[in-house]
Design an enzyme around this catalytic site. Structure first.
Site, PDB file in Angstrom:
ATOM      1  N   TYR A  22      -8.225  -3.302   7.101  1.00 17.26           N
ATOM      2  CA  TYR A  22      -7.214  -4.259   7.565  1.00 17.26           C
ATOM      3  C   TYR A  22      -7.909  -5.368   8.326  1.00 17.26           C
ATOM      4  CZ  TYR A  22      -2.784  -5.720   9.835  1.00 17.26           C
ATOM      5  OH  TYR A  22      -1.680  -6.416  10.282  1.00 17.26           O
TER       6      TYR A  22
ATOM      7  N   LYS B 114      -6.230  -5.148   3.159  1.00 16.49           N
ATOM      8  CA  LYS B 114      -5.110  -6.033   3.457  1.00 16.49           C
ATOM      9  C   LYS B 114      -5.672  -7.150   4.322  1.00 16.49           C
ATOM     10  CE  LYS B 114      -0.788  -6.726   5.920  1.00 16.49           C
ATOM     11  NZ  LYS B 114       0.127  -6.269   6.980  1.00 16.49           N
TER      12      LYS B 114
END
Length: 254
Positions: free
Chosen positions: A133, A157
């Site tokens: 992330y 992400k």
């Protein structure tokens, strides 16, 4: 590239709270089910939009279990970031036991041995994929693009909102999936060949997020307008979601 767990828009789910500030797993799960019924293709629980920094580890598990029960057959991603590998690994094991299909893990804010950190998390996850992330300043530290091929992760992400960085990740030629976290880049990410998206705006305008991913320019503008108006208004996104769906506007953060 390894086939991603899902394609297209997933929601970075809000956490709903009772008036006294306690978590409301049933209402949170019902909201997730509503979005899935609208076509949203995956659900992230306990991410930064979920006010994860204000949740206890027991609350995190309770939310994962509730959403898992409400959304069978839909990929469930659980946030499991930590300030050090032991904390992230413990959260990872708990989320997997509660029914998570994937983990979203940001690196520690203070950096360190990135490969070693993710190796410990991947070991705790077992066969369940781990997504890195990248949202420095909001959720942990940075994930350098050029480091990705050397990390034991299944994808990333990227919530930076940087279109050049997104393109760089997609041009790496590595085996991981790329999911955009910035709703303003939905159509662009789809056009460039990203695997999918995990966006907060899907809490409010799921239909437009899906259409924007399908490169509907008018829908992309509506998504950006809705998010801009929500951020400008009192109570932010959660208040805007409450106005549309009748959910609780109570927040722990902000």
């Amino acid at each position: 590239m390894t086939e991603p767990l899902w394609r297209g828009p997933a929601v970075a789910l809000i956490t709903l709270f009772h008036a006294d500030g306690s978590i409301d797993p049933a209402a949170t799960a019902a909201h997730a089910a509503r979005l899935v019924a609208a076509g949203i293709r995956g659900v992230l629980v306990n991410g930064s939009t979920a006010e994860a920094a204000a949740l206890t580890d027991d609350e995190r598990v309770e939310l994962v279990a509730a959403v898992r029960d409400a959304c069978p057959g839909v990929p469930l991603i659980a946030g499991a970031s930590g300030e050090w590998h032991g904390q992230a690994a413990a959260r990872t094991r708990a989320a997997v036991k509660a029914g998570a299909d994937a983990l979203l893990v940001a690196p520690p804010r203070l950096g360190g041995d990135l490969a070693g950190y993710y190796a410990r998390v991947a070991e705790a996850a077992g066969d369940v994929p781990v997504l890195a992330y990248h949202y420095p300043g909001k959720a942990g530290g940075a994930v350098p693009v050029d480091a990705l091929p050397g990390l034991p992760v299944a994808g990333i992400k990227d919530s930076s909102g940087d279109p050049a960085r997104l393109g760089h990740q997609l041009a790496l030629g590595w085996d991981g999936s790329v999911h955009v976290g910035a709703s303003a880049l939905l159509g662009y990410a789809s056009w460039l060949g990203a695997s999918g998206a995990i966006v907060a705006a899907a809490n409010l305008v799921p239909e437009d997020c899906l259409a924007a991913w399908d490169r509907d320019a008018a829908a992309q503008h509506r998504v950006m307008r809705a998010e801009r108006e929500a951020k400008a208004g009192p109570g932010g996104l959660k208040a805007a979601v409450a106005a549309r769906f009748g959910t609780s506007p109570i927040r722990r953060i902000g």
